[in-house]
Scaffold this active site. Sequence first.
Site, PDB file in Angstrom:
ATOM      1  CD1 TRP A   1      -2.568   1.849   0.508  1.00  0.00           C
ATOM      2  CD2 TRP A   1      -1.235   2.465   2.201  1.00  0.00           C
ATOM      3  NE1 TRP A   1      -2.872   3.154   0.829  1.00  0.00           N
ATOM      4  CE2 TRP A   1      -2.070   3.551   1.857  1.00  0.00           C
ATOM      5  CE3 TRP A   1      -0.294   2.625   3.225  1.00  0.00           C
ATOM      6  CZ2 TRP A   1      -1.999   4.783   2.525  1.00  0.00           C
ATOM      7  CZ3 TRP A   1      -0.228   3.845   3.884  1.00  0.00           C
ATOM      8  CH2 TRP A   1      -1.083   4.909   3.538  1.00  0.00           C
TER       9      TRP A   1
ATOM     10  CD  GLU B   1      -4.507  -1.553   2.175  1.00  0.00           C
ATOM     11  OE1 GLU B   1      -3.334  -1.805   2.509  1.00  0.00           O
ATOM     12  OE2 GLU B   1      -5.387  -1.198   2.983  1.00  0.00           O
TER      13      GLU B   1
ATOM     14  CE  LYS C   1      -6.320   5.842   2.454  1.00  0.00           C
ATOM     15  NZ  LYS C   1      -5.401   5.889   3.572  1.00  0.00           N
TER      16      LYS C   1
ATOM     17  CG  ASP D   1      -8.620  -0.970   4.448  1.00  0.00           C
ATOM     18  OD1 ASP D   1      -9.709  -0.488   4.809  1.00  0.00           O
ATOM     19  OD2 ASP D   1      -7.585  -0.893   5.137  1.00  0.00           O
TER      20      ASP D   1
ATOM     21  CG  HIS E   1      -8.650   1.758   1.720  1.00  0.00           C
ATOM     22  ND1 HIS E   1      -7.379   1.325   1.443  1.00  0.00           N
ATOM     23  CD2 HIS E   1      -8.588   2.287   2.965  1.00  0.00           C
ATOM     24  CE1 HIS E   1      -6.590   1.565   2.469  1.00  0.00           C
ATOM     25  NE2 HIS E   1      -7.305   2.142   3.414  1.00  0.00           N
TER      26      HIS E   1
ATOM     27  CG  HIS F   1      -5.889  -4.426   5.228  1.00  0.00           C
ATOM     28  ND1 HIS F   1      -5.024  -3.375   5.067  1.00  0.00           N
ATOM     29  CD2 HIS F   1      -5.117  -5.534   5.414  1.00  0.00           C
ATOM     30  CE1 HIS F   1      -3.786  -3.828   5.146  1.00  0.00           C
ATOM     31  NE2 HIS F   1      -3.815  -5.126   5.352  1.00  0.00           N
TER      32      HIS F   1
ATOM     33  CG  ASP G   1      -9.259   4.571   5.620  1.00  0.00           C
ATOM     34  OD1 ASP G   1      -9.701   3.516   6.102  1.00  0.00           O
ATOM     35  OD2 ASP G   1      -8.077   4.717   5.252  1.00  0.00           O
TER      36      ASP G   1
ATOM     37  CG  ASP H   1      -7.882   2.571   9.649  1.00  0.00           C
ATOM     38  OD1 ASP H   1      -8.053   1.420   9.233  1.00  0.00           O
ATOM     39  OD2 ASP H   1      -7.412   3.493   8.944  1.00  0.00           O
TER      40      ASP H   1
ATOM     41  CG  ASP I   1      -5.319  -1.581   8.272  1.00  0.00           C
ATOM     42  OD1 ASP I   1      -4.712  -1.076   9.230  1.00  0.00           O
ATOM     43  OD2 ASP I   1      -5.340  -1.076   7.134  1.00  0.00           O
TER      44      ASP I   1
END
Length: 413
Positions: free
Chosen positions: A179, A220, A222, A253, A256, A280, A288, A290, A320
Amino acid sequence: MSYLSAKEKYAAIGIDTEAAIERLKNIAVSMHCWQGDDVGGFDSKEALSGGIQTTGNYPGKATTPQELMADMDKALSLIPGKHRINLHACYAVFENGEWADRDALAPAHFAKWVEFAKERGLGIDFNPTFFSHPKASGMTLASADEEIRTFWVNHAKCCLKIAEYFANELNTFCTLNIWIPDGMKDIPADRIGPRARLKKSLDEIFATDFDRSKVYVTLESKVFGIGVESYTVGSAEFYLTYAAKNDIMPLMDNGHYHPTEYVSDKIPTMLLFNDKIALHITRPVRWDSDHVVLLDDETKEMAKEIVKNNALQRVIMALDYFDASINRVAAWIVGMRNWQKALLSSMLTPWDELKKLQDNEDFTALMVTNEALKCYPFGEVWNEFCNRMGVLMDDEWYAEIKKYENDVLLKRG
Ligand code: RNT
Ligand code: ZN
Protein backbone atom coordinates in the site's frame (compact mmCIF):
# COMPACT_ATOMS: atom_id res chain seq x y z
CA MET A 1 -30.27 -21.18 27.55
CA SER A 2 -27.47 -23.72 27.63
CA TYR A 3 -25.23 -24.77 24.76
CA LEU A 4 -27.10 -28.06 24.50
CA SER A 5 -30.47 -26.46 23.93
CA ALA A 6 -28.88 -24.00 21.49
CA LYS A 7 -27.41 -26.98 19.66
CA GLU A 8 -30.88 -28.52 19.40
CA LYS A 9 -32.44 -25.32 18.20
CA TYR A 10 -29.88 -25.01 15.41
CA ALA A 11 -30.17 -28.72 14.57
CA ALA A 12 -33.87 -28.16 13.94
CA ILE A 13 -32.97 -25.83 11.05
CA GLY A 14 -30.31 -28.17 9.74
CA ILE A 15 -27.29 -26.48 11.33
CA ASP A 16 -24.61 -28.56 13.01
CA THR A 17 -23.09 -26.37 15.74
CA GLU A 18 -20.35 -28.93 16.41
CA ALA A 19 -19.21 -28.71 12.79
CA ALA A 20 -19.23 -24.91 12.99
CA ILE A 21 -17.08 -24.94 16.13
CA GLU A 22 -14.63 -27.35 14.50
CA ARG A 23 -14.46 -25.17 11.41
CA LEU A 24 -13.85 -21.98 13.34
CA LYS A 25 -11.01 -23.57 15.31
CA ASN A 26 -8.90 -23.80 12.18
CA ILE A 27 -9.31 -20.28 10.89
CA ALA A 28 -6.28 -18.06 11.30
CA VAL A 29 -6.76 -14.31 11.18
CA SER A 30 -3.78 -11.99 10.79
CA MET A 31 -3.47 -9.63 13.76
CA HIS A 32 -1.82 -6.33 12.82
CA CYS A 33 1.03 -5.33 15.12
CA TRP A 34 0.43 -1.61 14.49
CA GLN A 35 -2.62 -1.35 16.75
CA GLY A 36 -0.19 -1.71 19.66
CA ASP A 37 1.78 1.49 19.13
CA ASP A 38 -0.38 3.76 16.95
CA VAL A 39 1.52 2.74 13.77
CA GLY A 40 4.75 4.08 15.30
CA GLY A 41 7.30 1.41 14.42
CA PHE A 42 10.87 1.22 15.66
CA ASP A 43 13.04 2.39 12.80
CA SER A 44 12.67 6.14 13.18
CA LYS A 45 11.22 8.90 15.27
CA GLU A 46 9.32 10.27 12.26
CA ALA A 47 5.70 11.18 12.84
CA LEU A 48 3.08 8.99 11.22
CA SER A 49 2.57 10.18 7.65
CA GLY A 50 0.92 8.96 4.46
CA GLY A 51 -2.52 10.38 5.06
CA ILE A 52 -3.40 7.95 7.85
CA GLN A 53 -3.92 9.06 11.40
CA THR A 54 -4.37 7.75 14.92
CA THR A 55 -6.20 9.89 17.42
CA GLY A 56 -6.21 9.65 21.20
CA ASN A 57 -3.52 9.27 23.82
CA TYR A 58 -4.60 6.42 26.04
CA PRO A 59 -1.73 5.60 28.41
CA GLY A 60 0.51 2.57 28.13
CA LYS A 61 1.45 2.46 24.45
CA ALA A 62 4.20 -0.01 23.55
CA THR A 63 7.42 1.81 22.70
CA THR A 64 9.91 -1.03 22.33
CA PRO A 65 9.82 -4.38 20.51
CA GLN A 66 9.71 -6.14 23.88
CA GLU A 67 6.68 -4.16 25.00
CA LEU A 68 4.87 -4.65 21.73
CA MET A 69 5.52 -8.38 21.81
CA ALA A 70 4.33 -8.61 25.41
CA ASP A 71 1.13 -6.76 24.53
CA MET A 72 0.52 -8.97 21.50
CA ASP A 73 1.05 -12.00 23.70
CA LYS A 74 -1.48 -10.73 26.17
CA ALA A 75 -4.01 -10.10 23.41
CA LEU A 76 -3.45 -13.50 21.80
CA SER A 77 -3.96 -15.23 25.15
CA LEU A 78 -7.51 -13.86 25.22
CA ILE A 79 -8.37 -14.58 21.59
CA PRO A 80 -9.54 -18.12 20.85
CA GLY A 81 -7.60 -20.12 18.24
CA LYS A 82 -4.20 -19.98 16.54
CA HIS A 83 -3.60 -16.91 14.45
CA ARG A 84 -1.03 -15.01 12.43
CA ILE A 85 0.63 -11.68 13.03
CA ASN A 86 1.05 -8.89 10.54
CA LEU A 87 4.17 -6.70 10.60
CA HIS A 88 5.28 -3.58 8.82
CA ALA A 89 8.86 -3.02 7.69
CA CYS A 90 9.17 -0.12 10.15
CA TYR A 91 8.97 -2.70 12.96
CA ALA A 92 12.49 -3.96 12.22
CA VAL A 93 14.33 -4.78 15.43
CA PHE A 94 17.82 -3.33 15.41
CA GLU A 95 20.35 -4.55 17.92
CA ASN A 96 23.67 -3.34 19.23
CA GLY A 97 23.26 0.19 17.97
CA GLU A 98 22.98 -0.83 14.33
CA TRP A 99 20.41 0.72 11.98
CA ALA A 100 19.46 0.22 8.34
CA ASP A 101 17.48 2.47 6.07
CA ARG A 102 14.40 1.08 4.35
CA ASP A 103 16.33 0.24 1.18
CA ALA A 104 18.79 -1.86 3.15
CA LEU A 105 16.52 -3.90 5.39
CA ALA A 106 17.45 -7.56 5.62
CA PRO A 107 16.00 -10.74 7.15
CA ALA A 108 18.36 -10.39 10.12
CA HIS A 109 16.46 -7.29 11.21
CA PHE A 110 13.39 -9.45 11.70
CA ALA A 111 15.03 -12.41 13.42
CA LYS A 112 13.48 -11.42 16.75
CA TRP A 113 10.02 -11.58 15.20
CA VAL A 114 10.73 -15.00 13.74
CA GLU A 115 11.84 -16.16 17.16
CA PHE A 116 8.63 -14.75 18.66
CA ALA A 117 6.46 -16.40 16.00
CA LYS A 118 8.25 -19.75 16.18
CA GLU A 119 7.86 -20.02 19.93
CA ARG A 120 4.13 -19.47 19.58
CA GLY A 121 3.46 -21.31 16.32
CA LEU A 122 2.30 -18.18 14.49
CA GLY A 123 2.66 -17.27 10.82
CA ILE A 124 3.86 -13.80 9.83
CA ASP A 125 2.47 -11.50 7.15
CA PHE A 126 4.39 -8.45 6.05
CA ASN A 127 4.11 -4.95 4.59
CA PRO A 128 6.72 -2.65 3.11
CA THR A 129 6.42 0.75 4.82
CA PHE A 130 6.09 3.60 2.32
CA PHE A 131 5.34 6.28 4.92
CA SER A 132 6.79 7.92 8.06
CA HIS A 133 10.13 8.45 6.33
CA PRO A 134 11.97 11.55 5.02
CA LYS A 135 11.80 10.16 1.47
CA ALA A 136 8.01 9.76 1.74
CA SER A 137 7.17 13.44 2.04
CA GLY A 138 5.91 13.36 -1.55
CA MET A 139 5.17 10.38 -3.75
CA THR A 140 7.02 7.07 -3.34
CA LEU A 141 6.71 4.35 -6.00
CA ALA A 142 5.03 6.93 -8.25
CA SER A 143 7.59 9.67 -7.63
CA ALA A 144 8.84 11.72 -10.58
CA ASP A 145 12.18 11.93 -8.78
CA GLU A 146 14.04 8.91 -10.08
CA GLU A 147 16.26 8.67 -7.02
CA ILE A 148 13.26 8.55 -4.68
CA ARG A 149 11.33 6.14 -6.87
CA THR A 150 14.31 3.79 -7.02
CA PHE A 151 14.80 4.01 -3.26
CA TRP A 152 11.24 2.73 -2.74
CA VAL A 153 11.52 0.06 -5.43
CA ASN A 154 14.57 -1.20 -3.55
CA HIS A 155 12.65 -1.09 -0.30
CA ALA A 156 9.96 -3.32 -1.79
CA LYS A 157 12.60 -5.70 -3.13
CA CYS A 158 14.14 -5.99 0.36
CA CYS A 159 10.68 -6.74 1.71
CA LEU A 160 10.14 -9.57 -0.81
CA LYS A 161 13.31 -11.19 0.54
CA ILE A 162 12.17 -10.72 4.12
CA ALA A 163 8.75 -12.17 3.30
CA GLU A 164 10.40 -15.21 1.76
CA TYR A 165 12.51 -15.57 4.88
CA PHE A 166 9.38 -15.52 7.06
CA ALA A 167 7.72 -18.15 4.88
CA ASN A 168 10.76 -20.42 4.93
CA GLU A 169 11.40 -20.09 8.64
CA LEU A 170 7.78 -20.53 9.69
CA ASN A 171 6.66 -23.05 7.11
CA THR A 172 3.62 -21.13 6.06
CA PHE A 173 2.93 -18.57 3.36
CA CYS A 174 3.67 -14.88 3.98
CA THR A 175 1.35 -12.24 2.57
CA LEU A 176 3.26 -9.21 1.36
CA ASN A 177 0.87 -6.31 1.04
CA ILE A 178 1.80 -3.20 -0.89
CA TRP A 179 0.00 0.00 0.00
CA ILE A 180 1.44 3.38 -0.94
CA PRO A 181 0.10 6.75 0.18
CA ASP A 182 0.87 8.48 -3.14
CA GLY A 183 -1.67 11.06 -4.16
CA MET A 184 -2.45 14.76 -4.35
CA LYS A 185 -4.15 17.27 -2.13
CA ASP A 186 -5.40 19.26 -5.07
CA ILE A 187 -6.42 18.73 -8.64
CA PRO A 188 -3.61 17.06 -10.59
CA ALA A 189 -2.35 18.43 -13.87
CA ASP A 190 -1.25 14.94 -14.82
CA ARG A 191 -3.12 11.87 -13.65
CA ILE A 192 -1.62 9.28 -15.94
CA GLY A 193 2.04 10.12 -15.28
CA PRO A 194 2.18 8.98 -11.65
CA ARG A 195 0.17 5.87 -12.51
CA ALA A 196 2.55 4.99 -15.32
CA ARG A 197 5.45 5.34 -12.88
CA LEU A 198 3.68 3.18 -10.30
CA LYS A 199 3.12 0.55 -12.97
CA LYS A 200 6.79 0.70 -13.91
CA SER A 201 7.85 0.42 -10.25
CA LEU A 202 5.64 -2.61 -9.67
CA ASP A 203 7.01 -4.26 -12.83
CA GLU A 204 10.54 -3.70 -11.54
CA ILE A 205 9.71 -5.07 -8.10
CA PHE A 206 8.05 -8.22 -9.41
CA ALA A 207 10.82 -8.84 -11.93
CA THR A 208 12.96 -10.04 -9.01
CA ASP A 209 13.03 -13.69 -8.28
CA PHE A 210 10.74 -14.78 -5.47
CA ASP A 211 8.74 -17.86 -4.71
CA ARG A 212 5.10 -17.05 -5.48
CA SER A 213 3.95 -20.25 -3.82
CA LYS A 214 5.27 -18.90 -0.51
CA VAL A 215 4.98 -15.15 -0.83
CA TYR A 216 1.50 -13.96 -1.66
CA VAL A 217 1.84 -10.43 -2.96
CA THR A 218 -1.28 -8.31 -2.52
CA LEU A 219 -2.04 -4.79 -3.75
CA GLU A 220 -4.18 -2.49 -1.62
CA SER A 221 -6.09 0.31 -3.32
CA LYS A 222 -7.60 3.38 -1.74
CA VAL A 223 -9.92 6.23 -2.56
CA PHE A 224 -8.31 9.09 -0.60
CA GLY A 225 -6.27 9.99 2.47
CA ILE A 226 -5.77 13.03 4.70
CA GLY A 227 -3.83 15.60 2.67
CA VAL A 228 -4.31 13.58 -0.50
CA GLU A 229 -8.00 14.18 -1.00
CA SER A 230 -8.10 14.90 -4.72
CA TYR A 231 -6.21 12.07 -6.32
CA THR A 232 -4.91 8.63 -5.35
CA VAL A 233 -2.42 7.00 -7.67
CA GLY A 234 -3.20 3.45 -6.51
CA SER A 235 -6.93 3.56 -7.16
CA ALA A 236 -9.23 0.54 -7.20
CA GLU A 237 -9.25 0.05 -10.96
CA PHE A 238 -5.52 0.63 -11.18
CA TYR A 239 -4.70 -2.22 -8.81
CA LEU A 240 -7.52 -4.51 -9.89
CA THR A 241 -6.31 -4.36 -13.45
CA TYR A 242 -2.66 -4.65 -12.52
CA ALA A 243 -3.40 -7.60 -10.26
CA ALA A 244 -5.49 -9.38 -12.87
CA LYS A 245 -2.86 -8.96 -15.59
CA ASN A 246 0.07 -9.95 -13.42
CA ASP A 247 -1.36 -12.82 -11.42
CA ILE A 248 -1.17 -10.86 -8.18
CA MET A 249 -3.77 -10.82 -5.44
CA PRO A 250 -5.97 -7.77 -4.90
CA LEU A 251 -6.51 -6.63 -1.32
CA MET A 252 -9.65 -4.78 -0.31
CA ASP A 253 -9.68 -2.64 2.82
CA ASN A 254 -13.28 -1.87 3.68
CA GLY A 255 -12.34 1.69 4.67
CA HIS A 256 -11.01 2.44 1.21
CA TYR A 257 -14.13 3.02 -0.83
CA HIS A 258 -16.84 5.64 -1.12
CA PRO A 259 -19.10 5.39 1.93
CA THR A 260 -22.00 3.86 0.02
CA GLU A 261 -19.84 1.12 -1.50
CA TYR A 262 -19.60 -2.13 0.41
CA VAL A 263 -16.76 -4.62 0.37
CA SER A 264 -19.29 -7.34 1.20
CA ASP A 265 -20.71 -6.73 -2.26
CA LYS A 266 -17.26 -6.79 -3.86
CA ILE A 267 -16.12 -10.10 -2.30
CA PRO A 268 -18.40 -12.37 -4.39
CA THR A 269 -17.40 -10.59 -7.60
CA MET A 270 -13.73 -10.91 -6.78
CA LEU A 271 -14.16 -14.58 -5.95
CA LEU A 272 -15.47 -15.22 -9.44
CA PHE A 273 -12.30 -13.88 -11.02
CA ASN A 274 -9.49 -14.61 -8.55
CA ASP A 275 -8.18 -17.80 -6.98
CA LYS A 276 -7.42 -15.90 -3.83
CA ILE A 277 -8.19 -12.45 -2.51
CA ALA A 278 -7.15 -10.59 0.62
CA LEU A 279 -8.95 -8.29 3.04
CA HIS A 280 -8.11 -5.57 5.50
CA ILE A 281 -10.97 -5.70 7.92
CA THR A 282 -11.62 -2.37 9.59
CA ARG A 283 -14.45 -0.04 10.55
CA PRO A 284 -14.68 3.22 8.68
CA VAL A 285 -16.82 5.78 10.52
CA ARG A 286 -17.75 8.45 7.94
CA TRP A 287 -14.26 8.14 6.44
CA ASP A 288 -11.30 5.75 6.55
CA SER A 289 -11.13 6.27 10.30
CA ASP A 290 -9.85 2.79 11.23
CA HIS A 291 -12.07 2.26 14.24
CA VAL A 292 -11.99 -1.11 16.01
CA VAL A 293 -13.99 -3.84 14.24
CA LEU A 294 -17.38 -4.40 15.85
CA LEU A 295 -19.93 -7.13 15.29
CA ASP A 296 -21.95 -4.81 13.09
CA ASP A 297 -23.99 -5.47 9.99
CA GLU A 298 -21.28 -4.89 7.39
CA THR A 299 -18.76 -7.01 9.30
CA LYS A 300 -21.32 -9.83 9.31
CA GLU A 301 -22.11 -9.31 5.64
CA MET A 302 -18.42 -9.57 4.74
CA ALA A 303 -18.03 -12.76 6.75
CA LYS A 304 -21.17 -14.13 5.14
CA GLU A 305 -19.79 -13.70 1.64
CA ILE A 306 -16.73 -15.71 2.61
CA VAL A 307 -18.42 -18.49 4.57
CA LYS A 308 -21.50 -18.90 2.40
CA ASN A 309 -19.37 -19.08 -0.74
CA ASN A 310 -17.09 -21.67 0.81
CA ALA A 311 -14.12 -19.40 0.38
CA LEU A 312 -12.41 -19.60 3.76
CA GLN A 313 -9.31 -21.03 2.09
CA ARG A 314 -9.37 -18.40 -0.63
CA VAL A 315 -9.66 -15.22 1.40
CA ILE A 316 -6.70 -13.97 3.41
CA MET A 317 -8.12 -12.14 6.38
CA ALA A 318 -6.18 -9.44 8.18
CA LEU A 319 -7.34 -6.74 10.54
CA ASP A 320 -6.34 -3.13 10.01
CA TYR A 321 -7.27 -0.41 12.46
CA PHE A 322 -5.57 1.80 15.01
CA ASP A 323 -7.39 3.36 17.91
CA ALA A 324 -5.26 5.25 20.41
CA SER A 325 -8.19 6.46 22.50
CA ILE A 326 -8.83 3.15 24.28
CA ASN A 327 -6.78 0.36 25.80
CA ARG A 328 -4.81 -0.83 22.78
CA VAL A 329 -4.62 -4.46 23.89
CA ALA A 330 -8.38 -4.56 24.41
CA ALA A 331 -8.79 -3.06 20.93
CA TRP A 332 -7.01 -6.07 19.42
CA ILE A 333 -9.10 -8.54 21.39
CA VAL A 334 -12.42 -6.88 20.57
CA GLY A 335 -11.63 -6.75 16.84
CA MET A 336 -10.25 -10.26 16.53
CA ARG A 337 -13.06 -11.83 18.51
CA ASN A 338 -15.66 -9.87 16.57
CA TRP A 339 -14.34 -11.05 13.24
CA GLN A 340 -14.40 -14.63 14.53
CA LYS A 341 -17.94 -14.10 15.78
CA ALA A 342 -19.00 -12.78 12.38
CA LEU A 343 -17.60 -15.93 10.77
CA LEU A 344 -19.31 -18.15 13.31
CA SER A 345 -22.61 -16.37 12.91
CA SER A 346 -22.45 -17.04 9.18
CA MET A 347 -21.59 -20.69 9.80
CA LEU A 348 -24.78 -20.94 11.84
CA THR A 349 -26.99 -19.64 9.06
CA PRO A 350 -28.96 -21.98 6.76
CA TRP A 351 -27.76 -20.43 3.51
CA ASP A 352 -29.17 -23.14 1.24
CA GLU A 353 -32.62 -22.50 2.61
CA LEU A 354 -32.32 -18.73 2.25
CA LYS A 355 -30.90 -19.03 -1.24
CA LYS A 356 -33.87 -21.16 -2.24
CA LEU A 357 -36.23 -18.47 -0.99
CA GLN A 358 -34.37 -15.87 -3.01
CA ASP A 359 -34.31 -17.99 -6.17
CA ASN A 360 -38.04 -18.66 -5.80
CA GLU A 361 -38.57 -14.93 -5.37
CA ASP A 362 -40.27 -15.55 -2.06
CA PHE A 363 -38.99 -12.29 -0.63
CA THR A 364 -41.48 -12.08 2.24
CA ALA A 365 -40.42 -15.47 3.59
CA LEU A 366 -36.80 -14.47 3.05
CA MET A 367 -37.22 -11.38 5.18
CA VAL A 368 -39.21 -13.16 7.88
CA THR A 369 -36.68 -16.00 8.12
CA ASN A 370 -33.69 -13.68 8.15
CA GLU A 371 -35.20 -11.64 10.96
CA ALA A 372 -36.14 -14.75 12.97
CA LEU A 373 -32.55 -15.98 12.69
CA LYS A 374 -31.30 -12.82 14.38
CA CYS A 375 -32.76 -14.04 17.68
CA TYR A 376 -31.23 -17.51 17.49
CA PRO A 377 -28.91 -18.37 20.41
CA PHE A 378 -25.67 -17.62 18.60
CA GLY A 379 -24.03 -16.37 21.82
CA GLU A 380 -24.30 -19.80 23.41
CA VAL A 381 -22.33 -21.37 20.60
CA TRP A 382 -19.72 -18.60 20.78
CA ASN A 383 -19.35 -19.12 24.54
CA GLU A 384 -18.98 -22.84 24.01
CA PHE A 385 -16.29 -22.18 21.43
CA CYS A 386 -14.39 -19.90 23.83
CA ASN A 387 -14.76 -22.45 26.56
CA ARG A 388 -13.40 -25.29 24.45
CA MET A 389 -10.53 -23.13 23.25
CA GLY A 390 -9.66 -22.35 26.86
CA VAL A 391 -10.16 -18.58 26.71
CA LEU A 392 -12.29 -16.32 28.86
CA MET A 393 -15.85 -15.37 27.83
CA ASP A 394 -16.88 -11.96 26.53
CA ASP A 395 -17.95 -10.77 29.97
CA GLU A 396 -14.81 -12.09 31.68
CA TRP A 397 -11.71 -11.11 29.72
CA TYR A 398 -11.73 -7.38 30.31
CA ALA A 399 -10.90 -7.87 33.99
CA GLU A 400 -7.64 -9.52 32.85
CA ILE A 401 -6.86 -6.54 30.65
CA LYS A 402 -7.62 -4.07 33.42
CA LYS A 403 -5.18 -5.97 35.60
CA TYR A 404 -2.56 -5.92 32.81
CA GLU A 405 -3.18 -2.19 32.41
CA ASN A 406 -2.53 -1.57 36.10
CA ASP A 407 0.38 -3.99 36.47
CA VAL A 408 2.15 -3.34 33.19
CA LEU A 409 0.84 -0.61 30.90
CA LEU A 410 0.52 2.17 33.47
CA LYS A 411 4.02 1.47 34.74
CA ARG A 412 5.59 2.29 31.39
CA GLY A 413 7.69 5.45 31.39
C1 RNT B 1 -3.83 2.76 4.86
C2 RNT B 1 -3.95 1.31 4.60
C3 RNT B 1 -2.83 0.47 5.11
C4 RNT B 1 -2.37 0.87 6.48
C5 RNT B 1 -1.39 -0.07 7.11
C6 RNT B 1 -0.69 0.56 8.25
O1 RNT B 1 -4.93 3.46 4.48
O2 RNT B 1 -5.17 0.84 5.09
O3 RNT B 1 -3.22 -0.87 5.10
O4 RNT B 1 -3.45 1.00 7.32
O5 RNT B 1 -0.57 -0.60 6.16
ZN1 ZN C 1 -5.48 -1.30 5.04
